[in-house]
Design a protein around this motif. Structure first.
Motif, PDB file in Angstrom:
ATOM      1  N   UNK A 158       0.887  -1.160   0.000  1.00 10.81           N
ATOM      2  CA  UNK A 158       0.000   0.000   0.000  1.00 10.81           C
ATOM      3  C   UNK A 158       0.928   1.214   0.000  1.00 10.81           C
ATOM      4  N   UNK A 159       0.374   2.381  -0.219  1.00 10.25           N
ATOM      5  CA  UNK A 159       1.210   3.574  -0.196  1.00 10.25           C
ATOM      6  C   UNK A 159       1.579   3.899   1.247  1.00 10.25           C
ATOM      7  N   UNK A 192       7.197   0.919  -6.688  1.00 10.55           N
ATOM      8  CA  UNK A 192       7.260   2.313  -7.132  1.00 10.55           C
ATOM      9  C   UNK A 192       7.482   3.197  -5.911  1.00 10.55           C
ATOM     10  N   UNK A 193       8.218   4.285  -6.111  1.00  8.60           N
ATOM     11  CA  UNK A 193       8.527   5.180  -4.993  1.00  8.60           C
ATOM     12  C   UNK A 193       8.788   6.585  -5.522  1.00  8.60           C
ATOM     13  N   UNK A 194       8.659   7.560  -4.630  1.00 10.10           N
ATOM     14  CA  UNK A 194       8.782   8.970  -5.026  1.00 10.10           C
ATOM     15  C   UNK A 194       9.308   9.789  -3.851  1.00 10.10           C
ATOM     16  N   UNK A 231      -0.337   3.059  -8.099  1.00 12.50           N
ATOM     17  CA  UNK A 231      -0.941   4.292  -7.609  1.00 12.50           C
ATOM     18  C   UNK A 231      -0.154   5.452  -8.195  1.00 12.50           C
ATOM     19  N   UNK A 232      -0.819   6.519  -8.533  1.00 10.75           N
ATOM     20  CA  UNK A 232      -0.118   7.711  -9.010  1.00 10.75           C
ATOM     21  C   UNK A 232       0.428   8.456  -7.794  1.00 10.75           C
ATOM     22  N   UNK A 233       1.703   8.235  -7.516  1.00 15.66           N
ATOM     23  CA  UNK A 233       2.306   8.813  -6.309  1.00 15.66           C
ATOM     24  C   UNK A 233       2.449  10.329  -6.409  1.00 15.66           C
ATOM     25  N   UNK A 268       8.202   9.322 -10.420  1.00 13.32           N
ATOM     26  CA  UNK A 268       8.304   8.020  -9.764  1.00 13.32           C
ATOM     27  C   UNK A 268       9.511   7.215 -10.243  1.00 13.32           C
ATOM     28  N   UNK A 269      10.077   6.444  -9.328  1.00 12.88           N
ATOM     29  CA  UNK A 269      11.055   5.412  -9.667  1.00 12.88           C
ATOM     30  C   UNK A 269      10.319   4.072  -9.641  1.00 12.88           C
ATOM     31  N   UNK A 270      10.461   3.289 -10.708  1.00 15.09           N
ATOM     32  CA  UNK A 270       9.835   1.971 -10.774  1.00 15.09           C
ATOM     33  C   UNK A 270      10.900   0.896 -10.586  1.00 15.09           C
TER      34      UNK A 270
END
Length: 264
Positions: free
Chosen positions: A115-116, A137-139, A178-180, A205-207
């Protein structure tokens, strides 16, 4: 047959087309991606505290009880950045060490693994921290000059978004994109005023792709201290977990300080 022996430590990683994992047994760095679809035998031999190197039962974070409550590497501010005080010139356990770690650029980020969630890491630990959490994914949303500011931002945001990863969901790959960037913009209103000058509004985002041949449908967590030894076919690595064909999973990081043998 290849045989390695040493004390377990968190697996170093390198992000290329996918994550590359290396088992760190003190002397040897073993490229674990090469052992996918191969049978691996793990055996617990003894303990070895990552600080004092003694054969004493591990308490937390790879340290024996005495070391955990004495060394600066295990201070409360490690898990709770908002407790950092080096910026005030106040010592917890070792001010020189605390200044070195706390008074450097830190990132507040959003990551999606189960989850985010919101998290904090030193800038030098990007993207390692995200990989360790199994985030696909991360931001980065803030870059602040010390750990305290990162901590108070995280405390404010975790009222509105999770701060923990559901490891079972992460390992089963029961995830959704999710669109971070949208989430970042929605959360900005909750940030403390003192961190707003450090807000990163243009990052993307980094995938992250993980080396997994098959995700488990159910999970059996391996307790190597109790079982002593285990043999299974390695079918994936995600976060700091080894995933085996029979749905057994082994968290390398939570077993730091165990002295083991590894045979392939």
């Amino acid at each position: 047959m290849l045989r390695f022996e040493g004390v377990l430590q968190k697996m170093p990683t390198h992000l290329r087309d996918q994550v590359h994992y290396y088992m760190n047994l003190g002397v040897d760095l073993i490229h674990m991606n090469e052992f996918l679809d191969k049978e691996i035998h793990l055996q617990f031999l003894k303990y070895e505290c990552l600080n004092c190197n003694k054969d004493k039962k591990i308490f937390r974070q790879g340290f024996c009880y005495d070391c955990f409550y004495a060394i600066p590497q295990a201070g409360d501010w490690i898990m709770k950045p908002e407790l950092s005080k080096a910026h005030l010139d106040e010592e917890d356990r070792d001010l020189e060490y605390e200044k070195k770690v706390q008074l450097q650029p830190h990132i507040v980020y959003l990551a999606n693994s189960s989850n985010v969630k919101v998290g904090v890491t030193r800038k030098t630990q990007v993207p390692t921290r995200w990989i360790d959490q199994g985030a696909h994914e991360a931001l980065e949303i803030l870059e602040v000059p010390n750990r305290y500011l990162a901590g108070i931002a995280e405390v404010a945001l975790k009222e509105h978004v999770a701060d923990k990863t559901n490891w079972r969901t992460m390992l089963k790959n029961e995830i959704e994109d999710v669109n971070l960037e949208v989430t970042r913009d929605q959360l900005k209103q909750y940030l403390p005023q003192e961190v707003l000058p450090y807000f990163l509004d243009a990052n993307t985002e980094t995938n992250i792709k993980f080396p997994v041949l098959a995700y488990p449908k159910k999970l059996k967590s391996l307790n190597l201290e109790k079982k002593q030894h285990f043999t299974g076919k390695l079918v994936g690595i995600k976060g700091q977990y080894l995933i085996f064909e029979d749905y057994t999973v082994f968290n390398v990081r939570s077993n730091e300080g165990l002295y083991v043998s590894l045979e392939v």
